[in-house]
Every structure is written in structure tokens, then in C-alpha cells.
Enzyme design. Structure first.
Site, PDB file in Angstrom:
ATOM      1  N   LYS A 198       4.060 -12.901 -12.267  1.00  0.00           N
ATOM      2  CA  LYS A 198       2.656 -12.559 -11.974  1.00  0.00           C
ATOM      3  C   LYS A 198       1.741 -13.722 -12.395  1.00  0.00           C
ATOM      4  CE  LYS A 198       1.197  -9.166 -10.519  1.00  0.00           C
ATOM      5  NZ  LYS A 198       1.018  -8.679  -9.107  1.00  0.00           N
ATOM      6  N   THR A 244      -2.173  -8.496 -13.718  1.00  0.00           N
ATOM      7  CA  THR A 244      -1.869  -7.622 -14.843  1.00  0.00           C
ATOM      8  C   THR A 244      -2.262  -8.230 -16.186  1.00  0.00           C
ATOM      9  OG1 THR A 244       0.007  -6.675 -16.051  1.00  0.00           O
ATOM     10  CG2 THR A 244       0.485  -8.600 -14.738  1.00  0.00           C
ATOM     11  N   ASP A 245      -2.546  -7.348 -17.152  1.00  0.00           N
ATOM     12  CA  ASP A 245      -2.828  -7.834 -18.516  1.00  0.00           C
ATOM     13  C   ASP A 245      -1.583  -8.433 -19.164  1.00  0.00           C
ATOM     14  OD1 ASP A 245      -1.371  -5.501 -19.035  1.00  0.00           O
ATOM     15  OD2 ASP A 245      -2.862  -4.610 -20.368  1.00  0.00           O
ATOM     16  N   GLU A 246      -0.402  -8.189 -18.571  1.00  0.00           N
ATOM     17  CA  GLU A 246       0.840  -8.709 -19.169  1.00  0.00           C
ATOM     18  C   GLU A 246       0.894 -10.225 -19.160  1.00  0.00           C
ATOM     19  OE1 GLU A 246       4.614  -7.147 -18.746  1.00  0.00           O
ATOM     20  OE2 GLU A 246       3.982  -5.072 -18.614  1.00  0.00           O
ATOM     21  N   ASP A 290       7.322  -8.009   5.062  1.00  0.00           N
ATOM     22  CA  ASP A 290       7.598  -8.638   3.761  1.00  0.00           C
ATOM     23  C   ASP A 290       6.568  -9.748   3.533  1.00  0.00           C
ATOM     24  OD1 ASP A 290       8.666 -10.095   1.664  1.00  0.00           O
ATOM     25  OD2 ASP A 290      10.698 -10.149   2.478  1.00  0.00           O
ATOM     26  N   ILE A 291       5.856  -9.718   2.423  1.00  0.00           N
ATOM     27  CA  ILE A 291       4.847 -10.774   2.192  1.00  0.00           C
ATOM     28  C   ILE A 291       5.502 -12.142   1.998  1.00  0.00           C
ATOM     29  CG2 ILE A 291       3.026  -9.232   1.277  1.00  0.00           C
ATOM     30  CD1 ILE A 291       3.714 -10.476  -1.538  1.00  0.00           C
ATOM     31  N   TYR A 294       8.956 -10.581 -15.119  1.00  0.00           N
ATOM     32  CA  TYR A 294       7.884  -9.955 -14.326  1.00  0.00           C
ATOM     33  C   TYR A 294       6.546 -10.629 -14.627  1.00  0.00           C
ATOM     34  CZ  TYR A 294       4.011  -6.749 -13.395  1.00  0.00           C
ATOM     35  OH  TYR A 294       2.804  -6.220 -13.000  1.00  0.00           O
ATOM     36  N   THR A 342       7.499  -4.698  -9.739  1.00  0.00           N
ATOM     37  CA  THR A 342       6.566  -4.361 -10.829  1.00  0.00           C
ATOM     38  C   THR A 342       7.204  -3.867 -12.129  1.00  0.00           C
ATOM     39  OG1 THR A 342       6.332  -2.079 -10.053  1.00  0.00           O
ATOM     40  CG2 THR A 342       4.770  -3.691  -9.166  1.00  0.00           C
ATOM     41  N   GLY A 396       0.790  -1.238   0.000  1.00  0.00           N
ATOM     42  CA  GLY A 396       0.000   0.000   0.000  1.00  0.00           C
ATOM     43  C   GLY A 396       0.819   1.283   0.000  1.00  0.00           C
TER      44      GLY A 396
HETATM   45  P1  NAD Z   1       4.799  -0.174  -7.187  1.00  0.00           P
HETATM   46  O1  NAD Z   1       6.085  -0.748  -7.687  1.00  0.00           O
HETATM   47  O2  NAD Z   1       4.558   1.283  -7.295  1.00  0.00           O
HETATM   48  O3  NAD Z   1       4.604  -0.555  -5.637  1.00  0.00           O
HETATM   49  C1  NAD Z   1       4.828  -1.842  -5.149  1.00  0.00           C
HETATM   50  C2  NAD Z   1       4.703  -1.787  -3.628  1.00  0.00           C
HETATM   51  O4  NAD Z   1       4.877  -3.113  -3.123  1.00  0.00           O
HETATM   52  C3  NAD Z   1       5.776  -0.915  -2.965  1.00  0.00           C
HETATM   53  O5  NAD Z   1       5.207  -0.120  -1.966  1.00  0.00           O
HETATM   54  C4  NAD Z   1       6.748  -1.927  -2.373  1.00  0.00           C
HETATM   55  O6  NAD Z   1       7.436  -1.441  -1.219  1.00  0.00           O
HETATM   56  C5  NAD Z   1       5.806  -3.073  -2.034  1.00  0.00           C
HETATM   57  N1  NAD Z   1       6.492  -4.375  -1.964  1.00  0.00           N
HETATM   58  C6  NAD Z   1       7.339  -4.915  -2.883  1.00  0.00           C
HETATM   59  N2  NAD Z   1       7.764  -6.112  -2.457  1.00  0.00           N
HETATM   60  C7  NAD Z   1       7.151  -6.357  -1.272  1.00  0.00           C
HETATM   61  C8  NAD Z   1       7.170  -7.441  -0.360  1.00  0.00           C
HETATM   62  N3  NAD Z   1       7.927  -8.514  -0.580  1.00  0.00           N
HETATM   63  N4  NAD Z   1       6.404  -7.351   0.758  1.00  0.00           N
HETATM   64  C9  NAD Z   1       5.644  -6.248   1.003  1.00  0.00           C
HETATM   65  N5  NAD Z   1       5.606  -5.189   0.182  1.00  0.00           N
HETATM   66  C10 NAD Z   1       6.341  -5.236  -0.955  1.00  0.00           C
HETATM   67  O7  NAD Z   1       3.663  -1.017  -7.897  1.00  0.00           O
HETATM   68  P2  NAD Z   1       2.276  -0.564  -8.538  1.00  0.00           P
HETATM   69  O8  NAD Z   1       2.515  -0.041  -9.895  1.00  0.00           O
HETATM   70  O9  NAD Z   1       1.523   0.223  -7.560  1.00  0.00           O
HETATM   71  O10 NAD Z   1       1.574  -1.995  -8.715  1.00  0.00           O
HETATM   72  C11 NAD Z   1       0.804  -2.562  -7.657  1.00  0.00           C
HETATM   73  C12 NAD Z   1       0.248  -3.892  -8.120  1.00  0.00           C
HETATM   74  O11 NAD Z   1      -0.546  -3.719  -9.299  1.00  0.00           O
HETATM   75  C13 NAD Z   1       1.317  -4.929  -8.502  1.00  0.00           C
HETATM   76  O12 NAD Z   1       0.895  -6.189  -8.054  1.00  0.00           O
HETATM   77  C14 NAD Z   1       1.354  -4.884 -10.014  1.00  0.00           C
HETATM   78  O13 NAD Z   1       1.773  -6.110 -10.549  1.00  0.00           O
HETATM   79  C15 NAD Z   1      -0.107  -4.578 -10.331  1.00  0.00           C
HETATM   80  N6  NAD Z   1      -0.341  -3.891 -11.599  1.00  0.00           N
HETATM   81  C16 NAD Z   1       0.313  -2.710 -11.874  1.00  0.00           C
HETATM   82  C17 NAD Z   1       0.012  -2.037 -13.062  1.00  0.00           C
HETATM   83  C18 NAD Z   1       0.691  -0.726 -13.423  1.00  0.00           C
HETATM   84  O14 NAD Z   1       0.520  -0.263 -14.545  1.00  0.00           O
HETATM   85  N7  NAD Z   1       1.452  -0.100 -12.545  1.00  0.00           N
HETATM   86  C19 NAD Z   1      -0.941  -2.555 -13.950  1.00  0.00           C
HETATM   87  C20 NAD Z   1      -1.570  -3.771 -13.630  1.00  0.00           C
HETATM   88  C21 NAD Z   1      -1.274  -4.413 -12.449  1.00  0.00           C
HETATM   89  O1  DAU Z   2       0.245  -3.653 -18.594  1.00  0.00           O
HETATM   90  C1  DAU Z   2       0.316  -3.590 -17.192  1.00  0.00           C
HETATM   91  C2  DAU Z   2       1.755  -3.404 -16.775  1.00  0.00           C
HETATM   92  O2  DAU Z   2       2.083  -2.063 -17.132  1.00  0.00           O
HETATM   93  C3  DAU Z   2       1.994  -3.609 -15.275  1.00  0.00           C
HETATM   94  O3  DAU Z   2       1.724  -4.942 -14.959  1.00  0.00           O
HETATM   95  C4  DAU Z   2       3.449  -3.276 -14.919  1.00  0.00           C
HETATM   96  O4  DAU Z   2       3.655  -3.378 -13.523  1.00  0.00           O
HETATM   97  C5  DAU Z   2       3.726  -1.848 -15.359  1.00  0.00           C
HETATM   98  O5  DAU Z   2       5.089  -1.556 -15.126  1.00  0.00           O
HETATM   99  C6  DAU Z   2       3.392  -1.678 -16.842  1.00  0.00           C
HETATM  100  O6  DAU Z   2       4.321  -2.414 -17.660  1.00  0.00           O
HETATM  101  P1  DAU Z   2       4.934  -1.779 -18.994  1.00  0.00           P
HETATM  102  O7  DAU Z   2       6.188  -2.474 -19.291  1.00  0.00           O
HETATM  103  O8  DAU Z   2       3.911  -1.719 -20.080  1.00  0.00           O
HETATM  104  O9  DAU Z   2       5.174  -0.269 -18.449  1.00  0.00           O
HETATM  105  P2  DAU Z   2       6.364   0.744 -18.697  1.00  0.00           P
HETATM  106  O10 DAU Z   2       5.922   2.044 -18.102  1.00  0.00           O
HETATM  107  O11 DAU Z   2       7.679   0.200 -18.277  1.00  0.00           O
HETATM  108  O12 DAU Z   2       6.387   0.884 -20.285  1.00  0.00           O
HETATM  109  C7  DAU Z   2       5.248   1.324 -21.013  1.00  0.00           C
HETATM  110  C8  DAU Z   2       5.613   1.256 -22.493  1.00  0.00           C
HETATM  111  O13 DAU Z   2       6.619   2.262 -22.763  1.00  0.00           O
HETATM  112  C9  DAU Z   2       6.243  -0.063 -22.905  1.00  0.00           C
HETATM  113  O14 DAU Z   2       5.829  -0.359 -24.241  1.00  0.00           O
HETATM  114  C10 DAU Z   2       7.738   0.207 -22.882  1.00  0.00           C
HETATM  115  C11 DAU Z   2       7.815   1.675 -23.252  1.00  0.00           C
HETATM  116  N1  DAU Z   2       8.942   2.422 -22.658  1.00  0.00           N
HETATM  117  C12 DAU Z   2       9.139   2.320 -21.315  1.00  0.00           C
HETATM  118  C13 DAU Z   2      10.159   3.004 -20.692  1.00  0.00           C
HETATM  119  C14 DAU Z   2      10.385   2.885 -19.204  1.00  0.00           C
HETATM  120  C15 DAU Z   2       9.747   3.232 -23.447  1.00  0.00           C
HETATM  121  O15 DAU Z   2       9.557   3.348 -24.678  1.00  0.00           O
HETATM  122  N2  DAU Z   2      10.761   3.910 -22.839  1.00  0.00           N
HETATM  123  C16 DAU Z   2      11.020   3.819 -21.506  1.00  0.00           C
HETATM  124  O16 DAU Z   2      11.993   4.449 -21.026  1.00  0.00           O
END
Ligand code: NAD
Ligand code: DAU
Length: 347
Positions: free
Chosen positions: A153, A125-127, A59-60, A149, A85, A8
Site C-alpha cells: 500500500k 491505510t493507516d498501516e 483486473d486493475i 500488505y 487487503t 466495488g
Molecule cells: P476487500 O478485501 O473487502 O475488497 C477488495 C475488493 O477488491 C474485492 O472486491 C476484490 O475482488 C477487488 N480486487 C482485488 N484485486 C483486484 C484487482 N487486481 N482488480 C480489480 N479488483 C480487485 O477490501 P476492503 O476492506 O473493502 O478494502 C478496500 C480498500 O480500502 C483497500 O484498498 C484497502 O487497502 C483499503 N482500506 C481498508 C481498510 C479496512 O479496514 N478494511 C482500512 C483502510 C483502508
Molecule cells: O488499519 C487499517 C487496516 O485494517 C486495513 O488497511 C486492512 O486492510 C485491514 O485488514 C485492517 O488490518 P488489521 O490487520 O488491523 O485487521 P484485522 O481485522 O486482520 O486485525 C485487527 C486486529 O485483530 C489486529 O491487531 C490483529 C488482531 N486479530 C486479527 C485476527 C484476524 C486477532 O487477534 N485475531 C484474528 O484472528
């Protein structure tokens, strides 16, 4: 409702906590977070002193710490955001991803069984579907992850589903598309591009920049998770997309236009290995529960860019810390060999 939220202090988890406390006056939340480089208590300043909110560092992937934090009892649900992430970091150094995203999920699932917690939401995630050249994935599409990653997931998702089938553990899974908005760590594309542009620094665009992501404003995501928490069915998976598919290059140019900066700041750099070229979700299952995304990407990016412009205090200390070395190692050589978009492309 008493929620145990993991991860969180990160981007989405902190928005979710603030959202739930604001919208639901009866909700109490314990935030369990390891505070990795991505965890940031600055994201939760508005919750400090709130009697309905408590923070526990842990830590989870440490079963004893999880058990201790849950032993106060009375939780109605666990919402698991905790994860490593960032795809690029998973390519350079996968082990933390396996440990937190798979083994950490296992520890939480075991705790749900032991403590008889009535609901467990796995934020995924959609990934996990991998690249989607045409059409859109429903929740039954095969898993085809492309990087450590997304493979981790997918491992967490499969474990959670196996617990539902084997032990009837009350698991629900959400799979969201790319989130963006305030408080996102500046390693991710939109905050990286925005903060670099604000400092007149180059925006690294991987490959041709024509990869497509479906952009979901983080508040829309939080509402979707609330919907699944309240109305979702155990053992089910719910896709959450923004209905806003755009190529990365268009996003970069949108940010530059909002900041009145030239397109020459964009630099084509060496592509990410295994880079998925397109994600696309069919979200009709969740829409049947009454949720719809509400923020068009143009509006969401405007709000996001304004937030980073007005909150330098938040990201400048991040960019001058651990991030500086990461940036140099990850981008230094790539930017040295980068190219700018040619004149014809810019028109
Ligand atoms: P983030 O990287 O901003 O935050 C992750 C958080 O998890 C941090 O606060 C970190 O300290 C904590 N954490 C990491 N390892 C831990 C552990 N072992 N125990 C307890 N806490 C821990 O991530 P986010 O972008 O907020 O993503 C949150 C969730 O949503 C993730 O599960 C990610 O896979 C999912 N998700 C993210 C996106 C996106 O675009 N950012 C999209 C789809 C799904
Ligand atoms: O789709 C959901 C996912 O989106 C989440 O599960 C992940 O946690 C989150 O990190 C994100 O993954 P992406 O790899 O898609 O996000 P990122 O912001 O790293 O990159 C978005 C797009 O931009 C991807 O096509 C890669 C590109 N990119 C990224 C970076 C960091 C660049 O072109 N240049 C960059 O420097």
C-alpha cells in the site's frame, strides 16, 4: 458525476457505491472488480437494475482491461478501492499484494494520464505509518510499514504522489483506520469473532490481545471519501480515523457480551509476525473540510453484530467455501496450542 470505482464488490467499495447512489441522485457508477475471493456481488444486490449502476469484471493490473473499460469515456473520477487487503494472507503469500496494490495502481495512474481523467482517489491505510507507540500520526509522518500488505500500500501511495509531482496527475490519497460494519469478509477480526461466537466457536486472539486499533464505522469512512472527492486538494493526503481506539481484547469481549456468550470463547493464540501494536491518526486536516466520525464503537459494534446475526445467508456460504481451507491452515494448529484467559484476567 460519473465515477469509475475499482474494487466495488468488496466490503468498503460496495458500501461506498450504495452510499453514493443513495445520496447523490445524479451520480452514475461503473464498478470494475476482478471478483477475487473477497469480491462478492451479493453486496450489491440493492443496485441490480439501477440504470445509474453498471458492473464490469476486470483486473486493475491488466492495462488492456482497464483501458477497454474506460474507453466509454466521460468519467469525472476514479476511486481505487481494489486491493489485496488481509495482512495475514500477505504474510503467507505476498505476490498478489505486490501485483494488485502496486502494479495495479500503476496501471490506473497510467490510464488517468491517457484518458485525462480529472480526479483520482487512492484509498490507502493507516498501516503505512507502521506501529505508533505514542501520540498520533499526521499525514507528514514517515512511512514505516511492517508487513507485505502495508509495504505494498505504501508503494502504491508513493507511486501516486510521484505521478502528481512528475506529471501533475490529479491524485488524492486517503489513509483510513480499521473499518468495520456489515458485509466485511469474515477473515477480518470483528466479523470473524462475531460469526465464530454466533456458532459457539472459539475467538482466536493474537498474542496478549492488547494491540490497539482505531475503529471506524464503514459509513463514516464513505462520507469521508465523499468529502475528499468533492472538497479535497490535488496532491494531498487525508487521514481518516474513527477516534475510537480500543484493544482487541476489549472488542472481543464487547461482541461476546452483546451475544450473551461467555468470555471463555476467547483463545490466546500465537501472535502475527511483525504485528503492529498500535495505530493512531491525527485527522485534523480532514476535519477542517467539515467531516467528523459520528459512530461510537459501542454503537457500531452493536449494529454490526445484529447484521451478522440477521444475515447468516450472507456469511455461511462464505465460511463453507474457500474460507474453510484458509481457516484450517491459518488457525488449526494455533487453536490446538491456544490458552484461555485466566480467571484473574477475566475480572
Ligand atoms: P476487500 O478485501 O473487502 O475488497 C477488495 C475488493 O477488491 C474485492 O472486491 C476484490 O475482488 C477487488 N480486487 C482485488 N484485486 C483486484 C484487482 N487486481 N482488480 C480489480 N479488483 C480487485 O477490501 P476492503 O476492506 O473493502 O478494502 C478496500 C480498500 O480500502 C483497500 O484498498 C484497502 O487497502 C483499503 N482500506 C481498508 C481498510 C479496512 O479496514 N478494511 C482500512 C483502510 C483502508
Ligand atoms: O488499519 C487499517 C487496516 O485494517 C486495513 O488497511 C486492512 O486492510 C485491514 O485488514 C485492517 O488490518 P488489521 O490487520 O488491523 O485487521 P484485522 O481485522 O486482520 O486485525 C485487527 C486486529 O485483530 C489486529 O491487531 C490483529 C488482531 N486479530 C486479527 C485476527 C484476524 C486477532 O487477534 N485475531 C484474528 O484472528
Amino acid at each position: 458525476m460519473k465515477l469509475f470505482v475499482t474494487g466495488g464488490a468488496g466490503f468498503i467499495g460496495s458500501q461506498f457505491i450504495r452510499f453514493m447512489l443513495r445520496k447523490n441522485p445524479d451520480t452514475q457508477i461503473v464498478n470494475f472488480d476482478k471478483l477475487t475471493y473477497a469480491g462478492n456481488l451479493d453486496n450489491l444486490k440493492e443496485c441490480e437494475g439501477n440504470p445509474r449502476y453498471a458492473f464490469v469484471r476486470g483486473d486493475i493490473a491488466n492495462a488492456a482491461q482497464v483501458r477497454k473499460a474506460l474507453s466509454g469515456g466521460g468519467f469525472d473520477a476514479i476511486v481505487n478501492f481494489a486491493a489485496e487487503t488481509h495482512v495475514d494472507r500477505s504474510i503467507g503469500s505476498p505476490s498478489d499484494f505486490l501485483n494488485t496494490d502496486i502494479f495495479g495502481t500503476f496501471c490506473l495512474l497510467e490510464a488517468v494520464r491517457e484518458f485525462g481523467i480529472p480526479r483520482y482517489i487512492q484509498i490507502s491505510t493507516d498501516e503505512v505509518y507502521g506501529t505508533v507507540p505514542v501520540g498520533s500520526c499526521t499525514e507528514t509522518a514517515p512511512l514505516n510499514p511492517s508487513n507485505p500488505y502495508s509495504a505494498s500500500k505504501a508503494g502504491g501511495d508513493l507511486l501516486a504522489l510521484s505521478y502528481f509531482r512528475t506529471y501533475r496527475t490529479p491524485v488524492l490519497i486517503t489513509r483510513a483506520s480499521n473499518n468495520y460494519g456489515p458485509n466485511q469478509y469474515p477473515e477480518k477480526f470483528i466479523p470473524l469473532a462475531t460469526t465464530n461466537a454466533l456458532d459457539n466457536r472459539p475467538i482466536p486472539l493474537y498474542g496478549d490481545g492488547m494491540q490497539i486499533r482505531d475503529w471506524l464505522f464503514v459509513e463514516d469512512h464513505c462520507r469521508a471519501i465523499q468529502t475528499v472527492l468533492m472538497k479535497g486538494k490535488e496532491g494531498e493526503i487525508y487521514n481518516i480515523g474513527g477516534d475510537q481506539e480500543r484493544p482487541n481484547r476489549e472488542i472481543a469481549e464487547m461482541i461476546l457480551a452483546l451475544l450473551d456468550k461467555p468470555n471463555e470463547l476467547v483463545r490466546h493464540v500465537a501472535d502475527r509476525p511483525g504485528h503492529d501494536t498500535r495505530y493512531s491518526l491525527d485527522c485534523s486536516k480532514l476535519k477542517k473540510l467539515g467531516w467528523h466520525p459520528t459512530i461510537p464503537v459501542e454503537e457500531g459494534i452493536r449494529r454490526t453484530v445484529e447484521w451478522y446475526r440477521d444475515n447468516r445467508w450472507w456469511w455461511e456460504k462464505i465460511k463453507s467455501g474457500e474460507f474453510k481451507q484458509y481457516y484450517q491452515e491459518h488457525y488449526g494448529h494455533r487453536l490446538d496450542e491456544s490458552t484461555t484467559p485466566d480467571k484473574e484476567d477475566e475480572q
